[in-house]
Design a protein around this motif. Structure first.
Motif, PDB file in Angstrom:
ATOM      1  N   LEU A  29       0.838  -1.206   0.000  1.00 36.01           N
ATOM      2  CA  LEU A  29       0.000   0.000   0.000  1.00 36.01           C
ATOM      3  C   LEU A  29       0.875   1.259   0.000  1.00 36.01           C
ATOM      4  N   VAL A  85      -6.188  -2.509   0.380  1.00 31.00           N
ATOM      5  CA  VAL A  85      -5.141  -3.030  -0.504  1.00 31.00           C
ATOM      6  C   VAL A  85      -5.466  -4.467  -0.894  1.00 31.00           C
ATOM      7  N   VAL A  86      -5.171  -4.744  -2.165  1.00 30.43           N
ATOM      8  CA  VAL A  86      -5.276  -6.107  -2.691  1.00 30.43           C
ATOM      9  C   VAL A  86      -3.878  -6.498  -3.167  1.00 30.43           C
ATOM     10  N   GLN A  90      -3.048 -10.108  -7.498  1.00 30.33           N
ATOM     11  CA  GLN A  90      -4.464 -10.511  -7.501  1.00 30.33           C
ATOM     12  C   GLN A  90      -5.392  -9.380  -7.940  1.00 30.33           C
ATOM     13  N   ARG A  91      -4.818  -8.322  -8.472  1.00 30.80           N
ATOM     14  CA  ARG A  91      -5.662  -7.153  -8.771  1.00 30.80           C
ATOM     15  C   ARG A  91      -6.490  -7.340 -10.031  1.00 30.80           C
ATOM     16  N   SER A  92      -7.481  -6.479 -10.172  1.00 25.83           N
ATOM     17  CA  SER A  92      -8.387  -6.450 -11.329  1.00 25.83           C
ATOM     18  C   SER A  92      -9.228  -7.710 -11.444  1.00 25.83           C
ATOM     19  N   ALA A  93      -9.488  -8.370 -10.320  1.00 23.37           N
ATOM     20  CA  ALA A  93     -10.354  -9.550 -10.322  1.00 23.37           C
ATOM     21  C   ALA A  93     -11.583  -9.326  -9.437  1.00 23.37           C
ATOM     22  N   LEU A  95     -11.666  -8.192  -6.312  1.00 22.64           N
ATOM     23  CA  LEU A  95     -11.477  -8.348  -4.856  1.00 22.64           C
ATOM     24  C   LEU A  95     -11.566  -7.002  -4.137  1.00 22.64           C
ATOM     25  N   ALA A  97     -13.346  -4.393  -5.024  1.00 17.24           N
ATOM     26  CA  ALA A  97     -14.766  -4.027  -4.938  1.00 17.24           C
ATOM     27  C   ALA A  97     -15.450  -4.832  -3.834  1.00 17.24           C
ATOM     28  N   VAL A 117     -13.894   7.790   2.145  1.00 17.41           N
ATOM     29  CA  VAL A 117     -12.517   7.335   1.933  1.00 17.41           C
ATOM     30  C   VAL A 117     -11.692   8.518   1.461  1.00 17.41           C
ATOM     31  N   ARG A 118     -10.514   8.657   2.033  1.00 18.38           N
ATOM     32  CA  ARG A 118      -9.575   9.700   1.594  1.00 18.38           C
ATOM     33  C   ARG A 118      -8.495   9.002   0.792  1.00 18.38           C
ATOM     34  N   ARG A 123      -2.696   8.628  -6.292  1.00 24.38           N
ATOM     35  CA  ARG A 123      -3.265   7.327  -6.659  1.00 24.38           C
ATOM     36  C   ARG A 123      -4.345   7.524  -7.733  1.00 24.38           C
ATOM     37  N   ARG A 125      -5.282   5.738 -10.276  1.00 22.19           N
ATOM     38  CA  ARG A 125      -6.123   4.587 -10.609  1.00 22.19           C
ATOM     39  C   ARG A 125      -7.135   4.302  -9.507  1.00 22.19           C
ATOM     40  N   PHE A 129     -11.309   3.703  -9.598  1.00 24.81           N
ATOM     41  CA  PHE A 129     -11.871   2.541  -8.895  1.00 24.81           C
ATOM     42  C   PHE A 129     -13.031   2.982  -7.999  1.00 24.81           C
ATOM     43  N   TYR A 130     -12.816   4.021  -7.172  1.00 25.46           N
ATOM     44  CA  TYR A 130     -13.876   4.450  -6.246  1.00 25.46           C
ATOM     45  C   TYR A 130     -15.049   5.068  -7.013  1.00 25.46           C
ATOM     46  N   ARG A 132     -16.093   4.308  -9.914  1.00 26.16           N
ATOM     47  CA  ARG A 132     -16.872   3.219 -10.510  1.00 26.16           C
ATOM     48  C   ARG A 132     -17.811   2.586  -9.478  1.00 26.16           C
TER      49      ARG A 132
HETATM   50  C1  LIG Z   1      -7.215  -0.095  -5.535  1.00 20.25           C
HETATM   51  C2  LIG Z   1      -7.236  -1.612  -5.290  1.00 20.25           C
HETATM   52  C3  LIG Z   1      -7.580  -1.903  -3.832  1.00 20.25           C
HETATM   53  C4  LIG Z   1      -8.295  -2.232  -6.191  1.00 20.25           C
HETATM   54  O1  LIG Z   1      -8.302  -3.634  -5.972  1.00 20.25           O
HETATM   55  P1  LIG Z   1      -8.669  -4.642  -7.167  1.00 20.25           P
HETATM   56  O2  LIG Z   1      -8.911  -5.982  -6.575  1.00 20.25           O
HETATM   57  O3  LIG Z   1      -7.680  -4.512  -8.244  1.00 20.25           O
HETATM   58  O4  LIG Z   1     -10.072  -3.981  -7.577  1.00 20.25           O
HETATM   59  P2  LIG Z   1     -11.150  -4.479  -8.602  1.00 20.25           P
HETATM   60  O5  LIG Z   1     -10.699  -5.712  -9.310  1.00 20.25           O
HETATM   61  O6  LIG Z   1     -12.443  -4.508  -7.877  1.00 20.25           O
HETATM   62  O7  LIG Z   1     -11.182  -3.265  -9.615  1.00 20.25           O
HETATM   63  C5  LIG Z   1     -10.080  -3.096 -10.484  1.00 20.25           C
HETATM   64  C6  LIG Z   1      -9.963  -1.630 -10.854  1.00 20.25           C
HETATM   65  O8  LIG Z   1      -9.325  -0.921  -9.811  1.00 20.25           O
HETATM   66  C7  LIG Z   1      -8.563   0.144 -10.406  1.00 20.25           C
HETATM   67  N1  LIG Z   1      -7.203   0.113  -9.896  1.00 20.25           N
HETATM   68  C8  LIG Z   1      -6.738   1.066  -9.073  1.00 20.25           C
HETATM   69  N2  LIG Z   1      -5.472   0.854  -8.773  1.00 20.25           N
HETATM   70  C9  LIG Z   1      -5.084  -0.263  -9.382  1.00 20.25           C
HETATM   71  C10 LIG Z   1      -3.869  -0.978  -9.420  1.00 20.25           C
HETATM   72  N3  LIG Z   1      -2.780  -0.548  -8.772  1.00 20.25           N
HETATM   73  N4  LIG Z   1      -3.826  -2.094 -10.156  1.00 20.25           N
HETATM   74  C11 LIG Z   1      -4.909  -2.527 -10.805  1.00 20.25           C
HETATM   75  N5  LIG Z   1      -6.115  -1.887 -10.798  1.00 20.25           N
HETATM   76  C12 LIG Z   1      -6.195  -0.757 -10.088  1.00 20.25           C
HETATM   77  C13 LIG Z   1      -8.678   0.013 -11.892  1.00 20.25           C
HETATM   78  O9  LIG Z   1      -9.724   0.922 -12.285  1.00 20.25           O
HETATM   79  C14 LIG Z   1      -9.117  -1.411 -12.067  1.00 20.25           C
HETATM   80  O10 LIG Z   1      -9.905  -1.560 -13.209  1.00 20.25           O
HETATM   81  P3  LIG Z   1      -9.320  -2.411 -14.445  1.00 20.25           P
HETATM   82  O11 LIG Z   1      -9.048  -3.794 -13.918  1.00 20.25           O
HETATM   83  O12 LIG Z   1     -10.437  -2.343 -15.448  1.00 20.25           O
HETATM   84  O13 LIG Z   1      -8.061  -1.701 -14.861  1.00 20.25           O
HETATM   85  C15 LIG Z   1      -5.884  -2.276  -5.647  1.00 20.25           C
HETATM   86  O14 LIG Z   1      -5.570  -1.985  -6.970  1.00 20.25           O
HETATM   87  C16 LIG Z   1      -4.728  -1.847  -4.770  1.00 20.25           C
HETATM   88  O15 LIG Z   1      -4.482  -2.457  -3.741  1.00 20.25           O
HETATM   89  N6  LIG Z   1      -4.009  -0.784  -5.187  1.00 20.25           N
HETATM   90  C17 LIG Z   1      -2.857  -0.298  -4.446  1.00 20.25           C
HETATM   91  C18 LIG Z   1      -3.269   0.373  -3.152  1.00 20.25           C
HETATM   92  C19 LIG Z   1      -4.304   1.462  -3.339  1.00 20.25           C
HETATM   93  O16 LIG Z   1      -4.214   2.312  -4.205  1.00 20.25           O
HETATM   94  N7  LIG Z   1      -5.322   1.415  -2.445  1.00 20.25           N
HETATM   95  C20 LIG Z   1      -6.346   2.415  -2.379  1.00 20.25           C
HETATM   96  C21 LIG Z   1      -5.886   3.414  -1.389  1.00 20.25           C
HETATM   97  S1  LIG Z   1      -7.099   4.663  -1.064  1.00 20.25           S
END
Ligand SMILES: CC(C)(COP(=O)(O)OP(=O)(O)OC[C@H]1O[C@@H](n2cnc3c(N)ncnc32)[C@H](O)[C@@H]1OP(=O)(O)O)[C@@H](O)C(=O)NCCC(=O)NCCS
Length: 149
Positions: A29, A85-86, A90-93, A95, A97, A117-118, A123, A125, A129-130, A132
């Protein structure tokens, strides 16, 4: 908690035994964390109105949502998502959401109607995400801090 899980995903509250994994995820994170500090936080927070919700698959924690209730004089109590944090593999699956939905359920279960959420402006991306998920920017702030001797 709320909607059914895909059969291999399990949502639960974090335990002390998760501390090492939470160090890894917290570091992803962007906050390099000490094991002792994570252990202490988990122990102390057990007495507070907050929770670390983890999503695991086959015993491996894949991500967490750190949520709590914020009380102020000027506004009704609300939920706040302090950290999300994911695992980067494992991202974009979906989790992330799922974890936000779990934090919303946790907040609703306390009779509260808002989750805030702040998110750091660096960040980019995370913002998409938020948005959406239906979150809207309600204000922008300067964040001040001063070390106290
Ligand atoms: C933001 C986060 C929690 C989203 O988790 P996730 O499991 O990838 O979320 P989802 O699968 O539900 O949604 C994926 C979308 O999240 C967004 N996203 C934001 N940051 C991302 C990242 N670092 N990697 C991949 N997707 C990200 C994209 O819009 C993505 O859409 P896409 O797959 O069409 O590109 C994750 O990407 C993460 O841990 N990022 C790093 C830490 C962070 O930024 N946390 C938020 C702090 S406020």
């Amino acid at each position: 908690m709320g909607q059914p899980e895909p059969h291999d995903l399990h949502l639960r509250a974090a335990r002390l035994a998760d501390a090492e994994r939470l160090v890894e995820l917290t570091t992803q994170l962007g906050y390099p964390a000490e094991l002792s500090a994570i252990r202490r936080a988990l122990t102390e927070r057990a007495h507070m109105d907050c929770a670390v919700l983890v999503l695991e698959r086959h015993g491996e924690v894949l991500g967490y949502a750190d949520v709590g209730v914020v009380h102020t004089l000027h506004a009704s109590p609300r939920g706040e998502l302090f950290g999300l944090v994911v695992d980067e593999r494992q991202r974009s699956a979906g989790l992330g959401a799922r974890l936000v939905a779990a934090a919303e359920d946790w907040t609703r279960a306390r009779g509260l109607t808002t989750l805030r959420v702040r998110s750091n402006v660096i960040r980019g991306r995370a913002r998409a995400f938020y948005e959406r998920l239906g979150y809207r920017t309600v204000k922008s702030q300067h964040v001040f801090e001063r070390p106290l001797e």
